[in-house]
Write a protein that holds these residues in place. Structure first.
Motif, PDB file in Angstrom:
ATOM      1  N   PRO A   1       0.812  -1.230   0.000  1.00  0.00           N
ATOM      2  CA  PRO A   1       0.000   0.000   0.000  1.00  0.00           C
ATOM      3  C   PRO A   1       0.840   1.272   0.000  1.00  0.00           C
ATOM      4  O   PRO A   1       1.967   1.278   0.518  1.00  0.00           O
ATOM      5  CB  PRO A   1      -0.795  -0.110   1.310  1.00  0.00           C
ATOM      6  N   HIS A   2       0.293   2.354  -0.594  1.00  0.00           N
ATOM      7  CA  HIS A   2       0.859   3.685  -0.384  1.00  0.00           C
ATOM      8  C   HIS A   2       0.592   4.041   1.075  1.00  0.00           C
ATOM      9  O   HIS A   2      -0.462   3.706   1.617  1.00  0.00           O
ATOM     10  CB  HIS A   2       0.133   4.730  -1.228  1.00  0.00           C
ATOM     11  N   ALA A   3       1.540   4.747   1.673  1.00  0.00           N
ATOM     12  CA  ALA A   3       1.303   5.237   3.042  1.00  0.00           C
ATOM     13  C   ALA A   3       2.344   6.297   3.367  1.00  0.00           C
ATOM     14  O   ALA A   3       3.471   6.239   2.880  1.00  0.00           O
ATOM     15  CB  ALA A   3       1.391   4.084   4.044  1.00  0.00           C
ATOM     16  N   GLY A   4       1.940   7.284   4.177  1.00  0.00           N
ATOM     17  CA  GLY A   4       2.902   8.296   4.592  1.00  0.00           C
ATOM     18  C   GLY A   4       3.325   9.215   3.474  1.00  0.00           C
ATOM     19  O   GLY A   4       4.384   9.848   3.535  1.00  0.00           O
ATOM     20  N   GLU A   5       2.477   9.296   2.429  1.00  0.00           N
ATOM     21  CA  GLU A   5       2.810  10.204   1.305  1.00  0.00           C
ATOM     22  C   GLU A   5       2.304  11.610   1.620  1.00  0.00           C
ATOM     23  O   GLU A   5       3.039  12.591   1.517  1.00  0.00           O
ATOM     24  CB  GLU A   5       2.168   9.692   0.024  1.00  0.00           C
ATOM     25  N   THR A   6       1.045  11.706   2.021  1.00  0.00           N
ATOM     26  CA  THR A   6       0.472  13.027   2.346  1.00  0.00           C
ATOM     27  C   THR A   6      -0.065  13.067   3.776  1.00  0.00           C
ATOM     28  O   THR A   6      -0.718  14.022   4.175  1.00  0.00           O
ATOM     29  CB  THR A   6      -0.708  13.346   1.393  1.00  0.00           C
ATOM     30  N   THR A   7       0.191  11.990   4.534  1.00  0.00           N
ATOM     31  CA  THR A   7      -0.234  11.982   5.939  1.00  0.00           C
ATOM     32  C   THR A   7       0.958  11.519   6.780  1.00  0.00           C
ATOM     33  O   THR A   7       1.991  11.120   6.237  1.00  0.00           O
ATOM     34  CB  THR A   7      -1.423  11.004   6.164  1.00  0.00           C
ATOM     35  N   GLY A   8       0.798  11.493   8.097  1.00  0.00           N
ATOM     36  CA  GLY A   8       1.910  11.247   9.011  1.00  0.00           C
ATOM     37  C   GLY A   8       2.275   9.772   9.168  1.00  0.00           C
ATOM     38  O   GLY A   8       1.697   8.894   8.516  1.00  0.00           O
ATOM     39  N   PRO A   9       3.238   9.520  10.058  1.00  0.00           N
ATOM     40  CA  PRO A   9       3.773   8.164  10.270  1.00  0.00           C
ATOM     41  C   PRO A   9       2.730   7.145  10.709  1.00  0.00           C
ATOM     42  O   PRO A   9       2.864   5.945  10.424  1.00  0.00           O
ATOM     43  CB  PRO A   9       4.810   8.352  11.368  1.00  0.00           C
ATOM     44  N   GLN A  10       1.633   7.576  11.342  1.00  0.00           N
ATOM     45  CA  GLN A  10       0.628   6.607  11.785  1.00  0.00           C
ATOM     46  C   GLN A  10       0.052   5.826  10.610  1.00  0.00           C
ATOM     47  O   GLN A  10      -0.262   4.632  10.727  1.00  0.00           O
ATOM     48  CB  GLN A  10      -0.512   7.311  12.557  1.00  0.00           C
ATOM     49  N   THR A  11      -0.062   6.501   9.463  1.00  0.00           N
ATOM     50  CA  THR A  11      -0.574   5.807   8.271  1.00  0.00           C
ATOM     51  C   THR A  11       0.363   4.674   7.862  1.00  0.00           C
ATOM     52  O   THR A  11      -0.068   3.614   7.402  1.00  0.00           O
ATOM     53  CB  THR A  11      -0.728   6.807   7.097  1.00  0.00           C
ATOM     54  N   VAL A  12       1.672   4.903   8.050  1.00  0.00           N
ATOM     55  CA  VAL A  12       2.652   3.848   7.720  1.00  0.00           C
ATOM     56  C   VAL A  12       2.532   2.709   8.734  1.00  0.00           C
ATOM     57  O   VAL A  12       2.465   1.529   8.345  1.00  0.00           O
ATOM     58  CB  VAL A  12       4.088   4.416   7.688  1.00  0.00           C
ATOM     59  N   TRP A  13       2.431   3.063  10.035  1.00  0.00           N
ATOM     60  CA  TRP A  13       2.224   2.022  11.062  1.00  0.00           C
ATOM     61  C   TRP A  13       0.962   1.212  10.745  1.00  0.00           C
ATOM     62  O   TRP A  13       0.976  -0.028  10.789  1.00  0.00           O
ATOM     63  CB  TRP A  13       2.094   2.646  12.452  1.00  0.00           C
TER      64      TRP A  13
ATOM     65  N   THR B   1       0.728  -2.768  10.246  1.00  0.00           N
ATOM     66  CA  THR B   1       0.060  -3.648  11.216  1.00  0.00           C
ATOM     67  C   THR B   1      -1.283  -4.161  10.691  1.00  0.00           C
ATOM     68  O   THR B   1      -1.579  -5.343  10.821  1.00  0.00           O
ATOM     69  CB  THR B   1      -0.177  -2.896  12.549  1.00  0.00           C
ATOM     70  N   HIS B   2      -2.059  -3.313  10.029  1.00  0.00           N
ATOM     71  CA  HIS B   2      -3.394  -3.771   9.595  1.00  0.00           C
ATOM     72  C   HIS B   2      -3.368  -4.404   8.200  1.00  0.00           C
ATOM     73  O   HIS B   2      -4.150  -5.301   7.900  1.00  0.00           O
ATOM     74  CB  HIS B   2      -4.385  -2.596   9.598  1.00  0.00           C
ATOM     75  N   LEU B   3      -2.513  -3.914   7.326  1.00  0.00           N
ATOM     76  CA  LEU B   3      -2.499  -4.402   5.937  1.00  0.00           C
ATOM     77  C   LEU B   3      -1.309  -5.311   5.652  1.00  0.00           C
ATOM     78  O   LEU B   3      -1.109  -5.761   4.529  1.00  0.00           O
ATOM     79  CB  LEU B   3      -2.493  -3.206   4.964  1.00  0.00           C
ATOM     80  N   ARG B   4      -0.493  -5.559   6.690  1.00  0.00           N
ATOM     81  CA  ARG B   4       0.668  -6.469   6.597  1.00  0.00           C
ATOM     82  C   ARG B   4       1.565  -6.085   5.406  1.00  0.00           C
ATOM     83  O   ARG B   4       2.009  -6.949   4.643  1.00  0.00           O
ATOM     84  CB  ARG B   4       0.206  -7.918   6.488  1.00  0.00           C
ATOM     85  N   ALA B   5       1.802  -4.793   5.251  1.00  0.00           N
ATOM     86  CA  ALA B   5       2.602  -4.299   4.117  1.00  0.00           C
ATOM     87  C   ALA B   5       3.990  -4.943   4.107  1.00  0.00           C
ATOM     88  O   ALA B   5       4.689  -4.977   5.108  1.00  0.00           O
ATOM     89  CB  ALA B   5       2.727  -2.785   4.195  1.00  0.00           C
ATOM     90  N   GLU B   6       4.389  -5.449   2.923  1.00  0.00           N
ATOM     91  CA  GLU B   6       5.757  -5.973   2.747  1.00  0.00           C
ATOM     92  C   GLU B   6       6.691  -4.873   2.235  1.00  0.00           C
ATOM     93  O   GLU B   6       7.909  -4.979   2.341  1.00  0.00           O
ATOM     94  CB  GLU B   6       5.745  -7.125   1.746  1.00  0.00           C
ATOM     95  N   ARG B   7       6.134  -3.895   1.573  1.00  0.00           N
ATOM     96  CA  ARG B   7       6.849  -2.676   1.150  1.00  0.00           C
ATOM     97  C   ARG B   7       5.875  -1.526   1.374  1.00  0.00           C
ATOM     98  O   ARG B   7       4.658  -1.727   1.401  1.00  0.00           O
ATOM     99  CB  ARG B   7       7.229  -2.724  -0.338  1.00  0.00           C
ATOM    100  N   ILE B   8       6.419  -0.290   1.424  1.00  0.00           N
ATOM    101  CA  ILE B   8       5.571   0.888   1.627  1.00  0.00           C
ATOM    102  C   ILE B   8       5.746   1.817   0.432  1.00  0.00           C
ATOM    103  O   ILE B   8       6.885   2.153   0.049  1.00  0.00           O
ATOM    104  CB  ILE B   8       5.955   1.643   2.911  1.00  0.00           C
ATOM    105  N   GLY B   9       4.609   2.213  -0.171  1.00  0.00           N
ATOM    106  CA  GLY B   9       4.665   3.211  -1.244  1.00  0.00           C
ATOM    107  C   GLY B   9       4.928   4.572  -0.649  1.00  0.00           C
ATOM    108  O   GLY B   9       4.101   5.084   0.107  1.00  0.00           O
ATOM    109  N   HIS B  10       6.068   5.151  -0.980  1.00  0.00           N
ATOM    110  CA  HIS B  10       6.540   6.458  -0.495  1.00  0.00           C
ATOM    111  C   HIS B  10       7.038   6.348   0.959  1.00  0.00           C
ATOM    112  O   HIS B  10       8.240   6.334   1.194  1.00  0.00           O
ATOM    113  CB  HIS B  10       5.449   7.536  -0.586  1.00  0.00           C
ATOM    114  N   GLY B  11       6.121   6.323   1.944  1.00  0.00           N
ATOM    115  CA  GLY B  11       6.568   6.262   3.345  1.00  0.00           C
ATOM    116  C   GLY B  11       7.312   7.519   3.763  1.00  0.00           C
ATOM    117  O   GLY B  11       8.088   7.523   4.724  1.00  0.00           O
TER     118      GLY B  11
END
Ligand SMILES: Nc1ncnc2c1ncn2[C@@H]1O[C@H](CCC(=O)c2cccc(C(=O)O)c2)[C@@H](O)[C@H]1O
Ligand SMILES: [Zn+2]
Length: 353
Positions: free
Chosen positions: A209-221, A225-235
C-alpha cells in the motif's frame, strides 16, 4: 565470453552510467506513465475530454497546485482510457519507455476498478494488459508484473471490486503479484481495508500500500500492522518517527521512494528537504522510483540522478540502489539473480574503462 554491456562511446559521467545501468522499478503507475504522445493521441480520439491534445500544452496541464489537483488531473487521463485497445496500446508503450531506460523488470500499478467502472469489460481489460505484457517481454526483454491497487477514496465498493478482480481465478491475470492502496490518504484510514488485504494475501499476493505520502507516520504504522505491508509506497513521513525508521530498518521493509513525485504533488517542499538521506542514514532499504513520470516531468533515469545527488553517490552507490530494487522485488530468485548479475557486470565494465 562475458557480454559487453557498456557502450564504449558513452561519456564517462554518472548520467551516462545511469542511462546504461540495468534497472528494476517497483513503484510506477499504469495510467500515470502514459507519455505525452500517448495522452495527446488518446485526447484527440475523445474531443469531449478537457485533456489538451497538444504535448506542449500538456506540460502546463501536468502542473499541480496540490495533491487533490493531481488526483483530478490523473482521473481526467483515466477517462481517456475507454477501450481494451486503448489499454493495450498504453501498456505496450509504457513497456517500451521502460525498456529504453534499461528497465529489465517493473511492477506496474494498475487500478482496474477505475477502468471497469468506466465501462471497459473486465475480461477484455485483463486480456489487453496480458497481451501487452507478453509482447513487451518478447520484443523488449522487459519483464512486467502487475500490482492491482484500490483507489481508497472510492471506498469499500472499490475495495470489494478490486479484491474480486485480483482473487477470482477466472479473472486474475497471470502477471499479478501484488495488491496496493492508492489515491488520497487524508480521510482514507488504512485499517478499514484489512479484510480486503487479508483476502488478497490469502490468494498469494504481496501487500504494497501507499502510506505516509500526504499523511503522518501513523498511516505507515497502520499499513504495516493492519495491511501487513511488505513494502511501503513512499513512506515519506516515516522520517518524523525514529521508532518507525528503526522498525523498517530492522525488518528490512523497503520504501518505494519517488523523490520528484513528492515535490510535484507538494508532499515535500524541495528536493534538498526530501527525507531520503534520513532513510539511508537509518539503514532503511531504499528503492528509487518515478511514480507517474510524464505527469511529474521526470524519468526513472532522472530519479536515479536525483537520488545520487542527494545521497552523494558514485557509480558503485548508484548500482547498490539498483540492486536494492531487485532485492525488494517479487521477481523469482532466478530473475533476481540474473538482473543483479547484469548490474554487477555492467558496473565492473564501466569502472574498468
Ligand atoms: N503518487 C500517488 N499517490 C497516490 N495515488 C496515486 C499516485 N500516483 C498515481 N496514483 C493513482 O491515483 C489513483 C487515484 C484514483 C482515485 O483517487 C479515485 C478516487 C475516486 C474515484 C476514482 C475512480 O476511479 O472512480 C478514483 C489511484 O488509482 C492510484 O493508483
Ligand atoms: Zn504512487
Amino acid at each position: 565470453m562475458t557480454e559487453q554491456l557498456v557502450d564504449p562511446r558513452a561519456p564517462r559521467d554518472l548520467k551516462a552510467f545511469i542511462a546504461g545501468l540495468p534497472k528494476a522499478e517497483l513503484h510506477v503507475h499504469h495510467v500515470g506513465s502514459a507519455s505525452p504522445r500517448i495522452v495527446s493521441e488518446l485526447a484527440a480520439r475523445h474531443p469531449d475530454s478537457k485533456v489538451p491534445t497538444d504535448p506542449e500544452a500538456l506540460v502546463d496541464y501536468f502542473t499541480f497546485t496540490d495533491f487533490a489537483h493531481f488526483i483530478d488531473v490523473y482521473l481526467s487521463v483515466v477517462d481517456l482510457i475507454r477501450t481494451p485497445e486503448d489499454v493495450r496500446l498504453l501498456t505496450y508503450e509504457v513497456a517500451r519507455d521502460l525498456a529504453r531506460q534499461q528497465v529489465r523488470y517493473a511492477e506496474l500499478t494498475i487500478t482496474p476498478f477505475s477502468s471497469t467502472r468506466r465501462g471497459i469489460d473486465e475480461r477484455a481489460f485483463m486480456d489487453a494488459i496480458e497481451d501487452a505484457r507478453k509482447a513487451a517481454e518478447a520484443e523488449f526483454g522487459t519483464v512486467l508484473r502487475w500490482c492491482f491497487d484500490i483507489p481508497g477514496e472510492a471506498g469499500l465498493e472499490a475495495a470489494e471490486e478490486t479484491t474480486r478482480l485480483a482473487t477470482d481465478d477466472r479473472l486474475r491475470p497471470e502477471g499479478l503479484v501484488s495488491f496496493g492502496l492508492g489515491g488520497p490518504e487524508v480521510g482514507v484510514e488504512r485499517p478499514q481495508f484489512k479484510p480486503y488485504f487479508d483476502r488478497a494475501i490469502a490468494a498469494g499476493l504481496h501487500s504494497v500500500p501507499h502510506a505516509g505520502e500526504t499523511t503522518g507516520p501513523q498511516t505507515v504504522w497502520d499499513a504495516l500492522t493492519h495491511l501487513r505491508a511488505e513494502r511501503i509506497g513512499h513512506g515519506t513521513s516515516s522520517a518524523q518517527d525514529p521508532k518507525l525508521l528503526a522498525h523498517l530498518a530492522e525488518h528490512r521493509i523497503p520504501l518505494e521512494v519517488c523523490p520528484t513525485s513528492n515535490i510535484a504533488t507538494r508532499a515535500v517542499r524541495t528536493l534538498d528537504e526530501h527525507p531520503i538521506k534520513e532513510f539511508v542514514r537509518a539503514g532503511v532499504l531504499v528503492t528509487v522510483n518515478s511514480d507517474d513520470p510524464p505527469m511529474f516531468g521526470t524519468t526513472l533515469e532522472n530519479e536515479y540522478a536525483v537520488a545520487a545527488r542527494l545521497l552523494d553517490l558514485d557509480e558503485r552507490g548508484v548500482a547498490e540502489l539498483a540492486k536494492n530494487a531487485v532485492e525488494a522485488s517479487f521477481l523469482d530468485t532466478a530473475g533476481r539473480t540474473r538482473i543483479t548479475g547484469e548490474i554487477d557486470t555492467y558496473t565492473a565494465q564501466w569502472l574498468a574503462r
